[in-house]
Design an enzyme around this catalytic site. Structure first.
Site, short mmCIF file in Angstrom:
data_model
loop_
_atom_site.label_atom_id
_atom_site.label_comp_id
_atom_site.label_asym_id
_atom_site.label_seq_id
_atom_site.Cartn_x
_atom_site.Cartn_y
_atom_site.Cartn_z
N ASP A 246 30.23 15.60 -5.43
CA ASP A 246 29.65 16.74 -5.22
C ASP A 246 28.58 16.74 -4.13
O ASP A 246 27.96 17.72 -3.28
CB ASP A 246 28.88 17.53 -6.41
CG ASP A 246 27.90 16.71 -7.05
OD1 ASP A 246 28.40 15.44 -7.68
OD2 ASP A 246 26.88 16.75 -7.32
N ASP B 232 37.20 -8.29 -2.73
CA ASP B 232 36.13 -7.75 -1.96
C ASP B 232 36.83 -6.53 -1.15
O ASP B 232 37.59 -6.92 -0.20
CB ASP B 232 35.47 -8.83 -1.25
CG ASP B 232 34.29 -8.34 -0.65
OD1 ASP B 232 34.09 -6.88 -0.49
OD2 ASP B 232 33.22 -9.04 -0.22
N GLY C 119 34.06 -0.03 -13.99
CA GLY C 119 33.14 1.16 -13.99
C GLY C 119 33.68 2.33 -14.90
O GLY C 119 34.60 2.16 -15.72
N TYR D 152 24.24 8.35 0.45
CA TYR D 152 25.30 8.24 -0.52
C TYR D 152 26.56 9.27 -0.11
O TYR D 152 27.65 8.96 0.05
CB TYR D 152 24.93 8.30 -1.91
CG TYR D 152 26.27 8.47 -2.95
CD1 TYR D 152 27.00 7.43 -3.37
CD2 TYR D 152 25.96 9.63 -3.59
CE1 TYR D 152 28.00 7.64 -3.85
CE2 TYR D 152 27.04 9.78 -4.40
CZ TYR D 152 27.98 8.99 -4.76
OH TYR D 152 29.15 9.28 -5.54
#
Length: 284
Positions: free
Chosen positions: A102, A36, A10, A125
């Site tokens: 945030d 995993d 990422g 999320y």
């Protein structure tokens, strides 16, 4: 110092590993191919085998809209995966940094949120990231939780890359102008995280580049630096509906970083300039 970094493929995980290597640390970056995080036994055995001095947990389920449908998948990664990793860190007495967001706040008002404000996530999320924070606090007496926002980096996709790609075929774009927050260049955040992991100044922090802007402002800044003549029309959140609720107020105070002797990140304008310049250097 041996540091294990999750989410290496990422944007943030990649930059954290690169920054640690620059500082001479033994950096081990892992992603889904290596482990995993949703399987407790695998996490335990891997962490005990590697036996790092510290873990920086950048991996997350970050598909904000998709998470509203794939609730099980999002929970497994952001809550259970974090719980397993924090427990593994505890078993070997490794320092631990958890990257949060945030989105744990309600996104209302115009004042910057401070770390002591009570979270009230409006989407799934944000809920799972907050539940992940709670797992860290339950399991560890000493920890770092770092809430960040609007991340962009060289390794991976993000808003700025999308805008610049669209600018190749469009000379006018509608971009949301009533969501206000701080962009965060992962290169800058990585420097802070490597600094932080060497310290004992544990706690909950906000970290993003300095200053506030809207998504429309951010697009305009990127186009200006890239020399793209694209007209940006600022539209409302309501004019651009999405499955997940986006916070209109993502402003966060970073005073706690200063209070604890950490350096603030550079201004978002400076960060965007360095980032866009680097993007175009790569193309050349």
């Amino acid at each position: 110092m041996k540091i294990l970094v999750t989410g290496y493929k990422g944007q943030l995980g990649y930059d954290v590993v690169q920054e640690g290597l620059k500082k001479g640390f033994d950096m081990i970056g892992i992603d889904r191919e290596e482990i995993d995080l949703t399987i407790n036994e695998d996490v335990n055995s891997y962490v005990s085998k590697i036996n790092p001095d510290a873990i920086i947990h950048c991996a997350a389920y970050t598909a904000v809209d998709k998470s509203e449908e794939d609730k099980e998948g999002c929970w497994k990664v952001n809550v259970e995966g974090t719980e397993y990793l924090a427990a593994a860190a505890k078993s070997i007495k490794a320092k631990f940094i958890y990257i949060s967001t945030d989105y744990v706040y309600d996104g209302e008002g115009k004042q910057p949120f401070v770390e002591t404000d009570v979270p009230d996530p409006q989407g799934y999320y944000g809920l799972t990231k907050y539940e992940g924070e709670k797992k860290v606090r339950e399991l560890l007496e000493e920890y770092f939780i770092v809430r960040t926002s609007w991340v962009f980096g060289i390794n991976g996709n993000n808003f700025i890359k999308t805008m610049l790609k669209l600018s190749e075929t469009r000379d006018e774009l509608n971009v949301v102008g009533d969501q206000i927050g701080s962009p965060t260049y992962t290169y800058d955040l990585a420097i802070l995280l490597i600094d932080m992991i060497q310290s004992e100044r544990y706690g909950l922090y906000h970290a993003s580049n300095e200053g506030f802007c809207s998504w429309a402002d951010l697009a305009e800044q990127a186009f200006r630096i890239a020399g793209k003549e694209v007209k940006v029309n600022a539209i409302t959140t309501e004019e651009y509906p999405t499955p997940a609720i986006r916070p209109k107020n993502s402003r966060m105070s970073k005073q706690k970083l200063l209070d604890n002797g950490f350096n603030l990140l550079p201004s978002w304008q400076d960060a965007v300039k360095r980032y866009v310049d680097e993007l175009y250097q790569e193309v050349k």
